[in-house]
Enzyme design. Structure first.
Site, mmCIF file in Angstrom:
data_model
loop_
_atom_site.group_PDB
_atom_site.id
_atom_site.type_symbol
_atom_site.label_atom_id
_atom_site.label_comp_id
_atom_site.label_asym_id
_atom_site.label_seq_id
_atom_site.Cartn_x
_atom_site.Cartn_y
_atom_site.Cartn_z
ATOM 1 N N PRO A 2 23.228 58.264 -2.946
ATOM 2 C CG PRO A 2 23.793 60.480 -3.625
ATOM 3 C CD PRO A 2 24.903 59.174 -2.512
ATOM 4 C CD GLU A 3 17.232 54.074 -4.082
ATOM 5 O OE1 GLU A 3 17.307 53.511 -5.517
ATOM 6 O OE2 GLU A 3 16.340 54.481 -3.489
ATOM 7 C CE LYS A 52 23.265 52.886 -3.799
ATOM 8 N NZ LYS A 52 23.350 53.146 -2.853
ATOM 9 N NE ARG A 263 19.601 53.087 3.680
ATOM 10 C CZ ARG A 263 19.329 53.883 2.198
ATOM 11 N NH1 ARG A 263 20.909 53.356 1.910
ATOM 12 N NH2 ARG A 263 19.025 54.716 2.149
#
Length: 275
Positions: A2-3, A52, A263
Protein backbone atom coordinates in the site's frame (compact mmCIF):
# COMPACT_ATOMS: atom_id res chain seq x y z
CA UNK A 1 2.50 -2.72 -0.97
CA UNK A 2 0.00 0.00 0.00
CA UNK A 3 1.10 3.56 -0.74
CA UNK A 4 1.25 6.13 2.02
CA UNK A 5 -2.24 7.53 1.52
CA UNK A 6 -3.68 4.09 2.36
CA UNK A 7 -1.90 4.04 5.73
CA UNK A 8 -3.01 7.58 6.57
CA UNK A 9 -6.58 6.67 5.65
CA UNK A 10 -6.39 3.55 7.83
CA UNK A 11 -5.02 5.59 10.73
CA UNK A 12 -8.00 7.92 10.39
CA UNK A 13 -10.43 5.00 10.42
CA UNK A 14 -8.80 3.54 13.56
CA UNK A 15 -8.92 6.96 15.21
CA UNK A 16 -12.59 7.44 14.38
CA UNK A 17 -13.47 4.01 15.72
CA UNK A 18 -11.31 3.64 18.82
CA UNK A 19 -9.48 6.84 19.87
CA UNK A 20 -10.26 7.75 23.47
CA UNK A 21 -11.68 4.32 24.23
CA UNK A 22 -10.40 1.10 25.73
CA UNK A 23 -10.89 -1.60 23.10
CA UNK A 24 -10.27 -5.26 23.77
CA UNK A 25 -6.92 -6.24 22.25
CA UNK A 26 -6.41 -9.88 21.38
CA UNK A 27 -4.56 -12.18 18.99
CA UNK A 28 -6.96 -14.85 17.70
CA UNK A 29 -4.08 -16.41 15.74
CA UNK A 30 -1.91 -16.45 18.85
CA UNK A 31 1.26 -15.07 17.26
CA UNK A 32 0.82 -11.67 18.93
CA UNK A 33 -0.58 -12.91 22.24
CA UNK A 34 2.15 -11.37 24.43
CA UNK A 35 1.91 -8.00 22.69
CA UNK A 36 -1.88 -8.01 22.86
CA UNK A 37 -1.70 -8.70 26.60
CA UNK A 38 0.47 -5.60 27.05
CA UNK A 39 -2.10 -3.39 25.31
CA UNK A 40 -5.39 -4.93 26.44
CA UNK A 41 -7.18 -2.73 28.97
CA UNK A 42 -5.23 0.39 27.97
CA UNK A 43 -6.69 3.57 26.57
CA UNK A 44 -6.08 3.96 22.82
CA UNK A 45 -4.92 7.53 22.41
CA UNK A 46 -4.46 7.92 18.66
CA UNK A 47 -3.45 6.24 15.42
CA UNK A 48 -1.10 7.91 12.96
CA UNK A 49 1.13 7.14 10.01
CA UNK A 50 4.44 8.21 8.59
CA UNK A 51 4.94 7.02 5.04
CA UNK A 52 4.13 3.32 4.94
CA UNK A 53 4.52 2.86 8.72
CA UNK A 54 1.46 2.81 10.97
CA UNK A 55 1.52 3.57 14.69
CA UNK A 56 -1.19 3.24 17.34
CA UNK A 57 -0.42 5.00 20.61
CA UNK A 58 -1.75 3.55 23.86
CA UNK A 59 -1.62 4.93 27.40
CA UNK A 60 1.55 4.16 29.30
CA UNK A 61 3.80 5.26 26.39
CA UNK A 62 3.27 1.99 24.56
CA UNK A 63 2.89 2.10 20.80
CA UNK A 64 1.78 -0.58 18.40
CA UNK A 65 3.92 -0.48 15.25
CA UNK A 66 2.43 -2.11 12.14
CA UNK A 67 3.94 -2.47 8.67
CA UNK A 68 1.49 -4.11 6.29
CA UNK A 69 4.16 -5.18 3.79
CA UNK A 70 3.02 -6.86 0.60
CA UNK A 71 0.07 -8.89 1.87
CA UNK A 72 -1.04 -7.26 5.11
CA UNK A 73 -4.65 -6.14 5.46
CA UNK A 74 -6.36 -4.26 8.27
CA UNK A 75 -10.03 -3.39 7.98
CA UNK A 76 -12.14 -1.39 10.42
CA UNK A 77 -15.74 -2.60 10.34
CA UNK A 78 -18.94 -1.99 12.32
CA UNK A 79 -20.05 -4.67 14.76
CA UNK A 80 -23.49 -5.98 13.83
CA UNK A 81 -25.35 -6.24 16.10
CA UNK A 82 -23.54 -3.82 18.44
CA UNK A 83 -22.04 -5.53 21.45
CA UNK A 84 -21.57 -8.87 19.73
CA UNK A 85 -18.25 -10.55 18.96
CA UNK A 86 -17.78 -11.39 15.27
CA UNK A 87 -16.01 -14.67 14.55
CA UNK A 88 -12.36 -14.34 13.55
CA UNK A 89 -12.01 -15.36 9.91
CA UNK A 90 -8.60 -16.44 8.67
CA UNK A 91 -5.25 -15.86 10.38
CA UNK A 92 -6.02 -12.80 12.49
CA UNK A 93 -2.77 -11.59 14.05
CA UNK A 94 -4.38 -8.75 16.02
CA UNK A 95 -7.95 -7.75 16.84
CA UNK A 96 -9.26 -4.48 18.28
CA UNK A 97 -12.86 -4.75 19.47
CA UNK A 98 -15.35 -2.54 21.25
CA UNK A 99 -19.13 -2.34 21.32
CA UNK A 100 -19.40 -0.81 17.85
CA UNK A 101 -16.26 -1.63 15.84
CA UNK A 102 -13.87 -4.45 15.09
CA UNK A 103 -10.47 -4.20 13.36
CA UNK A 104 -8.80 -7.46 12.34
CA UNK A 105 -5.18 -7.39 11.17
CA UNK A 106 -4.00 -10.17 8.86
CA UNK A 107 -0.61 -10.90 7.29
CA UNK A 108 1.47 -7.88 8.37
CA UNK A 109 5.20 -7.75 7.86
CA UNK A 110 5.58 -6.19 11.31
CA UNK A 111 3.29 -6.09 14.33
CA UNK A 112 5.11 -5.23 17.54
CA UNK A 113 4.78 -3.14 20.70
CA UNK A 114 7.54 -0.51 20.91
CA UNK A 115 8.55 2.32 23.22
CA UNK A 116 8.90 5.98 22.28
CA UNK A 117 12.62 5.68 21.62
CA UNK A 118 11.98 2.98 19.03
CA UNK A 119 9.19 5.04 17.43
CA UNK A 120 11.60 7.94 17.03
CA UNK A 121 14.24 5.61 15.56
CA UNK A 122 11.81 4.13 13.03
CA UNK A 123 10.57 7.55 11.89
CA UNK A 124 14.10 8.98 11.70
CA UNK A 125 15.00 6.31 9.13
CA UNK A 126 12.24 7.56 6.84
CA UNK A 127 12.32 10.52 4.50
CA UNK A 128 9.86 13.41 4.76
CA UNK A 129 6.21 12.43 4.29
CA UNK A 130 4.14 14.62 1.92
CA UNK A 131 1.06 13.82 4.01
CA UNK A 132 2.56 15.09 7.25
CA UNK A 133 2.55 18.80 8.12
CA UNK A 134 5.77 20.77 8.50
CA UNK A 135 7.96 18.37 6.54
CA UNK A 136 11.22 19.50 4.98
CA UNK A 137 11.52 18.69 1.25
CA UNK A 138 15.17 19.79 1.38
CA UNK A 139 15.92 16.73 3.52
CA UNK A 140 14.91 14.60 0.54
CA UNK A 141 16.65 16.80 -2.01
CA UNK A 142 19.97 16.60 -0.19
CA UNK A 143 19.95 12.84 -0.78
CA UNK A 144 18.62 13.13 -4.33
CA UNK A 145 21.17 15.74 -5.39
CA UNK A 146 24.09 13.57 -4.22
CA UNK A 147 22.90 10.34 -5.83
CA UNK A 148 23.73 8.69 -9.14
CA UNK A 149 20.63 6.53 -8.84
CA UNK A 150 17.71 7.31 -11.12
CA UNK A 151 14.99 9.60 -9.90
CA UNK A 152 12.58 6.67 -10.36
CA UNK A 153 14.59 4.61 -7.86
CA UNK A 154 14.95 7.49 -5.42
CA UNK A 155 11.23 8.23 -5.33
CA UNK A 156 10.62 4.62 -4.25
CA UNK A 157 13.29 4.77 -1.54
CA UNK A 158 11.42 5.34 1.72
CA UNK A 159 14.54 6.80 3.33
CA UNK A 160 14.44 9.57 0.70
CA UNK A 161 10.71 10.36 0.64
CA UNK A 162 8.15 8.41 2.65
CA UNK A 163 4.89 7.04 1.36
CA UNK A 164 5.37 7.37 -2.39
CA UNK A 165 4.66 4.16 -4.28
CA UNK A 166 4.79 3.08 -7.89
CA UNK A 167 1.66 4.79 -9.19
CA UNK A 168 2.47 8.19 -7.72
CA UNK A 169 6.07 7.74 -8.93
CA UNK A 170 5.07 7.20 -12.55
CA UNK A 171 2.35 9.79 -12.65
CA UNK A 172 4.05 12.71 -10.91
CA UNK A 173 7.13 12.40 -13.11
CA UNK A 174 4.87 12.48 -16.17
CA UNK A 175 3.04 15.52 -14.83
CA UNK A 176 6.30 17.45 -14.69
CA UNK A 177 7.86 16.04 -17.88
CA UNK A 178 10.77 14.45 -16.01
CA UNK A 179 12.49 11.41 -17.46
CA UNK A 180 12.43 8.70 -14.78
CA UNK A 181 15.88 7.34 -15.67
CA UNK A 182 17.79 10.58 -15.23
CA UNK A 183 20.19 10.49 -12.25
CA UNK A 184 19.05 12.24 -9.11
CA UNK A 185 22.09 14.52 -9.08
CA UNK A 186 20.93 16.05 -12.38
CA UNK A 187 17.58 17.13 -10.93
CA UNK A 188 17.29 20.86 -10.30
CA UNK A 189 16.10 22.03 -6.88
CA UNK A 190 13.20 23.87 -8.55
CA UNK A 191 12.12 20.67 -10.33
CA UNK A 192 12.17 18.73 -7.07
CA UNK A 193 10.04 21.44 -5.43
CA UNK A 194 7.44 21.02 -8.19
CA UNK A 195 7.37 17.26 -7.60
CA UNK A 196 7.13 17.67 -3.83
CA UNK A 197 4.37 20.29 -4.04
CA UNK A 198 2.42 18.06 -6.42
CA UNK A 199 2.65 15.11 -4.03
CA UNK A 200 1.45 17.37 -1.21
CA UNK A 201 -1.46 18.39 -3.47
CA UNK A 202 -2.43 14.96 -4.81
CA UNK A 203 -1.89 12.52 -1.96
CA UNK A 204 -4.49 14.00 0.45
CA UNK A 205 -7.11 13.22 -2.18
CA UNK A 206 -5.99 9.61 -1.96
CA UNK A 207 -6.58 9.74 1.78
CA UNK A 208 -9.97 11.38 1.34
CA UNK A 209 -11.32 9.12 -1.40
CA UNK A 210 -9.33 5.93 -0.94
CA UNK A 211 -8.26 6.12 -4.59
CA UNK A 212 -5.21 7.54 -6.32
CA UNK A 213 -6.13 10.54 -8.49
CA UNK A 214 -3.48 12.06 -10.74
CA UNK A 215 -5.43 13.46 -13.71
CA UNK A 216 -6.57 17.07 -13.29
CA UNK A 217 -9.92 16.59 -15.02
CA UNK A 218 -10.74 13.60 -12.81
CA UNK A 219 -9.71 15.53 -9.72
CA UNK A 220 -11.87 18.51 -10.66
CA UNK A 221 -14.87 16.24 -11.28
CA UNK A 222 -14.36 14.49 -7.92
CA UNK A 223 -14.00 17.82 -6.15
CA UNK A 224 -17.25 19.12 -7.65
CA UNK A 225 -19.16 15.94 -6.80
CA UNK A 226 -17.93 15.91 -3.22
CA UNK A 227 -18.83 19.59 -2.84
CA UNK A 228 -22.32 18.78 -4.15
CA UNK A 229 -22.66 16.02 -1.55
CA UNK A 230 -22.73 13.23 -4.11
CA UNK A 231 -21.38 9.72 -3.61
CA UNK A 232 -18.20 9.50 -5.64
CA UNK A 233 -16.78 6.46 -7.39
CA UNK A 234 -13.32 7.44 -8.60
CA UNK A 235 -12.42 5.99 -12.03
CA UNK A 236 -9.11 4.16 -12.16
CA UNK A 237 -7.59 6.29 -14.91
CA UNK A 238 -3.96 7.33 -15.24
CA UNK A 239 -1.74 9.15 -17.70
CA UNK A 240 1.00 6.51 -18.09
CA UNK A 241 0.64 3.88 -15.36
CA UNK A 242 -0.10 0.47 -16.93
CA UNK A 243 -0.54 2.13 -20.35
CA UNK A 244 2.49 0.57 -22.04
CA UNK A 245 2.28 0.93 -25.83
CA UNK A 246 -0.70 3.29 -25.67
CA UNK A 247 -0.60 6.96 -26.73
CA UNK A 248 0.44 9.59 -24.21
CA UNK A 249 -2.55 11.68 -23.12
CA UNK A 250 -0.53 14.87 -23.59
CA UNK A 251 1.44 14.42 -26.82
CA UNK A 252 0.25 11.16 -28.38
CA UNK A 253 3.68 9.47 -28.33
CA UNK A 254 4.02 5.88 -27.16
CA UNK A 255 4.07 5.12 -23.45
CA UNK A 256 7.13 3.05 -22.57
CA UNK A 257 7.83 0.44 -19.90
CA UNK A 258 10.79 -0.85 -17.93
CA UNK A 259 11.26 -2.62 -14.59
CA UNK A 260 13.05 -0.27 -12.18
CA UNK A 261 13.62 -0.96 -8.47
CA UNK A 262 11.62 -4.14 -8.87
CA UNK A 263 8.51 -2.35 -10.07
CA UNK A 264 6.98 -1.68 -13.48
CA UNK A 265 7.83 1.85 -14.56
CA UNK A 266 5.86 3.70 -17.25
CA UNK A 267 6.68 6.99 -18.98
CA UNK A 268 6.16 8.89 -22.24
CA UNK A 269 8.97 8.47 -24.75
CA UNK A 270 8.51 12.00 -26.08
CA UNK A 271 7.44 14.55 -23.48
CA UNK A 272 9.59 12.95 -20.79
CA UNK A 273 12.79 12.94 -22.84
CA UNK A 274 16.13 12.72 -21.02
CA UNK A 275 17.08 16.19 -22.19
Amino acid sequence: MPEGHTLHRLAGALDDAFAGGVPEVSSPQGRFADGAALLDGSRLERAWAHGKLLFVDFAGERTLHVHLGLIGKWFVLPVDPPGSEPPAVGEVRLRLLDEEHVADLRGPMACVVVDQEEVARLVSRQGPDPLQPDQDPDAAYRKISRSGKTIAELLMDQSVVAGVGNIYRCEVLWRHRLHPLRPGRSLKRSSWQLVWDDLVHLMPWGVRTGSIITLDDVLEDVRERITAGETVVVPREFAVYKRNGEPCLRCGATVRHKVVAGRNLFWCGNCQRRT
